[in-house]
Design a protein around this motif. Structure first.
Motif, PDB file in Angstrom:
ATOM      1  N   ALA A 185      -8.253  -2.662   2.922  1.00  0.00           N
ATOM      2  CA  ALA A 185      -7.746  -2.298   4.586  1.00  0.00           C
ATOM      3  C   ALA A 185      -6.835  -3.544   4.798  1.00  0.00           C
ATOM      4  N   ARG A 186      -7.205  -4.824   4.368  1.00  0.00           N
ATOM      5  CA  ARG A 186      -6.584  -6.057   4.587  1.00  0.00           C
ATOM      6  C   ARG A 186      -5.097  -6.127   3.868  1.00  0.00           C
ATOM      7  N   LEU A 187      -5.350  -5.494   2.491  1.00  0.00           N
ATOM      8  CA  LEU A 187      -4.018  -5.321   1.851  1.00  0.00           C
ATOM      9  C   LEU A 187      -3.087  -4.363   2.337  1.00  0.00           C
ATOM     10  N   ALA A 188      -3.585  -3.265   2.843  1.00  0.00           N
ATOM     11  CA  ALA A 188      -2.851  -2.187   3.546  1.00  0.00           C
ATOM     12  C   ALA A 188      -2.257  -2.713   4.633  1.00  0.00           C
ATOM     13  N   HIS A 189      -2.959  -3.439   5.480  1.00  0.00           N
ATOM     14  CA  HIS A 189      -2.479  -4.130   6.514  1.00  0.00           C
ATOM     15  C   HIS A 189      -1.268  -4.928   6.308  1.00  0.00           C
ATOM     16  N   GLN A 190      -1.583  -5.761   5.409  1.00  0.00           N
ATOM     17  CA  GLN A 190      -0.369  -6.756   5.031  1.00  0.00           C
ATOM     18  C   GLN A 190       1.029  -5.941   4.645  1.00  0.00           C
ATOM     19  N   LEU A 191       0.878  -4.893   3.938  1.00  0.00           N
ATOM     20  CA  LEU A 191       2.017  -4.215   3.371  1.00  0.00           C
ATOM     21  C   LEU A 191       2.450  -3.090   4.541  1.00  0.00           C
ATOM     22  N   ARG A 192       1.705  -2.862   5.623  1.00  0.00           N
ATOM     23  CA  ARG A 192       2.304  -1.984   6.664  1.00  0.00           C
ATOM     24  C   ARG A 192       3.001  -3.088   7.394  1.00  0.00           C
ATOM     25  N   ARG A 193       2.690  -4.116   7.794  1.00  0.00           N
ATOM     26  CA  ARG A 193       3.453  -5.310   8.544  1.00  0.00           C
ATOM     27  C   ARG A 193       4.618  -5.292   7.924  1.00  0.00           C
ATOM     28  N   ALA A 194       4.811  -5.290   6.613  1.00  0.00           N
ATOM     29  CA  ALA A 194       6.083  -5.571   5.771  1.00  0.00           C
ATOM     30  C   ALA A 194       6.923  -4.297   5.956  1.00  0.00           C
ATOM     31  N   GLY A 195       6.579  -3.318   6.224  1.00  0.00           N
ATOM     32  CA  GLY A 195       7.503  -2.129   6.483  1.00  0.00           C
ATOM     33  C   GLY A 195       7.257  -1.003   5.523  1.00  0.00           C
ATOM     34  N   HIS A 196       6.235  -1.086   4.583  1.00  0.00           N
ATOM     35  CA  HIS A 196       6.041  -0.080   3.366  1.00  0.00           C
ATOM     36  C   HIS A 196       5.442   1.055   4.115  1.00  0.00           C
ATOM     37  N   LEU A 197       5.919   2.157   3.447  1.00  0.00           N
ATOM     38  CA  LEU A 197       5.208   3.608   3.617  1.00  0.00           C
ATOM     39  C   LEU A 197       3.860   3.800   3.056  1.00  0.00           C
ATOM     40  N   LEU A 198       3.351   4.638   3.785  1.00  0.00           N
ATOM     41  CA  LEU A 198       1.849   4.944   3.500  1.00  0.00           C
ATOM     42  C   LEU A 198       1.574   5.376   2.263  1.00  0.00           C
ATOM     43  N   GLU A 199       2.490   6.235   1.535  1.00  0.00           N
ATOM     44  CA  GLU A 199       2.418   6.529   0.515  1.00  0.00           C
ATOM     45  C   GLU A 199       2.573   5.738  -0.798  1.00  0.00           C
ATOM     46  N   GLN A 200       3.732   4.652  -0.200  1.00  0.00           N
ATOM     47  CA  GLN A 200       3.822   3.603  -1.374  1.00  0.00           C
ATOM     48  C   GLN A 200       2.419   2.796  -1.455  1.00  0.00           C
ATOM     49  N   ILE A 201       1.839   2.402  -0.150  1.00  0.00           N
ATOM     50  CA  ILE A 201       0.606   1.628  -0.349  1.00  0.00           C
ATOM     51  C   ILE A 201      -0.504   2.461  -1.012  1.00  0.00           C
ATOM     52  N   ALA A 202      -0.514   3.773  -0.927  1.00  0.00           N
ATOM     53  CA  ALA A 202      -1.485   4.138  -1.487  1.00  0.00           C
ATOM     54  C   ALA A 202      -1.405   4.242  -3.004  1.00  0.00           C
ATOM     55  N   VAL A 203      -0.269   4.287  -3.518  1.00  0.00           N
ATOM     56  CA  VAL A 203      -0.232   4.155  -5.049  1.00  0.00           C
ATOM     57  C   VAL A 203      -0.633   2.734  -5.527  1.00  0.00           C
ATOM     58  N   LEU A 204      -0.358   1.530  -4.853  1.00  0.00           N
ATOM     59  CA  LEU A 204      -0.746   0.183  -5.109  1.00  0.00           C
ATOM     60  C   LEU A 204      -2.125   0.153  -4.822  1.00  0.00           C
ATOM     61  N   LEU A 205      -2.721   0.822  -3.813  1.00  0.00           N
ATOM     62  CA  LEU A 205      -4.174   0.439  -3.698  1.00  0.00           C
ATOM     63  C   LEU A 205      -4.875   1.193  -4.857  1.00  0.00           C
ATOM     64  N   GLY A 206      -4.434   2.318  -5.406  1.00  0.00           N
ATOM     65  CA  GLY A 206      -4.821   3.112  -6.504  1.00  0.00           C
ATOM     66  C   GLY A 206      -4.777   2.102  -7.824  1.00  0.00           C
ATOM     67  N   GLN A 207      -3.664   1.448  -7.845  1.00  0.00           N
ATOM     68  CA  GLN A 207      -3.706   0.592  -9.193  1.00  0.00           C
ATOM     69  C   GLN A 207      -4.626  -0.712  -8.894  1.00  0.00           C
ATOM     70  N   VAL A 208      -4.836  -1.401  -7.616  1.00  0.00           N
ATOM     71  CA  VAL A 208      -5.736  -2.145  -7.430  1.00  0.00           C
ATOM     72  C   VAL A 208      -7.082  -1.727  -7.921  1.00  0.00           C
ATOM     73  N   ARG A 209      -7.573  -0.263  -7.600  1.00  0.00           N
ATOM     74  CA  ARG A 209      -8.905  -0.052  -7.977  1.00  0.00           C
ATOM     75  C   ARG A 209      -8.922   0.242  -9.415  1.00  0.00           C
ATOM     76  N   ALA A 210      -7.939   0.814  -9.936  1.00  0.00           N
ATOM     77  CA  ALA A 210      -7.836   1.114 -11.424  1.00  0.00           C
ATOM     78  C   ALA A 210      -7.989  -0.137 -12.239  1.00  0.00           C
TER      79      ALA A 210
END
Length: 250
Positions: A185-210
């Motif tokens: 959630a914290r990482l998503a919040h950072q990226l949303r503030r930088a203007g990134h789309l939800l689908e882009q963030i979802a891919v990154l978070l999937g990489q973090v989990r993997a």
């Protein structure tokens, strides 16, 4: 072959292609049309060889579909269209570099989540676990939203978009955010503030989990940067070959 006449095999051999691939490229407009002998045999020239070298150099820079479109535009004498396609690739590379920089900064800024307020409503109970969750440091949607300075509805929206995967308290049905969920959630919040789309963030978070967390993801960031650098260098090489071909066509 007399003069600068070349056979299909002469063009194919330089690039490890089949002669059929060379003929297919001609039919697709990637190469200029070849003259035919009275018996119907194709007669290629040094210009065709230069066109094939330009196309081969454009592929790693822009991808096969865009490289094809660039060469097709050139052979329609629509050079401005070809240049626009190249500009779009450069713009995408710049956007990818900005995304990488944002992600790196977000990872750098992502300090370990603060300990939940034991006295706050809905926060972890004694021993650091939400009652019924069985997870140390778990928290509910309200306290997490307050920590991030966002609305609870935003966290639920992120969940629907696949960014977060909180568990449900078996007794109350409330969402329970683990330490990993809070990190995401914290990482998503950072990226949303930088203007990134939800689908882009979802891919990154999937990489973090993997990757098993943020630290292993640093290696993936280095690989990403290497790919961007390689593509930038390929663009230089592709531009050089295309420039040579355009000059040869004059």
């Amino acid at each position: 072959m007399p003069g600068d006449r070349l056979r299909p095999v002469d063009l194919a051999r330089e690039h490890g292609l089949s002669t059929q691939a060379v003929r297919n490229y001609e039919q697709a407009g990637i190469l200029p049309m070849a003259e035919r002998s009275p018996h119907g045999y194709r007669a290629y020239t040094r210009l065709h060889a230069q066109a094939l070298r330009a196309f081969a150099a454009l592929i790693p820079a822009h991808g096969h579909p865009t490289a094809t479109s660039i060469m097709q535009a050139v052979h329609r004498d629509a050079v401005e269209e070809a240049l626009k396609l190249i500009d779009e690739s450069h713009a995408q590379l710049l956007e990818d570099r900005r995304t990488l920089a944002t992600v790196r900064q977000a990872l750098r800024d992502l300090a370990p989540p603060p300990e939940p307020d034991r006295d706050a409503p809905g926060s972890a109970g004694p021993g650091g676990a939400v009652p019924g969750s069985g997870e140390p440091g778990g928290t509910f949607v309200g306290p997490l939203a307050r920590t991030l300075g966002i609305r609870p509805a935003t966290l639920r929206k992120w969940e629907r978009a696949g960014l977060l995967h909180p568990r449900r308290d078996p007794k109350t049905g409330y969402r329970v955010y683990s330490a990993a969920d809070v990190r995401d959630a914290r990482l998503a919040h950072q990226l949303r503030r930088a203007g990134h789309l939800l689908e882009q963030i979802a891919v990154l978070l999937g990489q973090v989990r993997a990757a098993g967390g943020l630290e292993p993801l640093e290696g993936a960031m280095d690989e990403w940067r290497g790919r961007l650098s390689a593509r930038g260098l390929a663009m230089l090489a592709g531009a050089t070959e295309l420039d040579a071909y355009l000059k040869a066509r004059r």
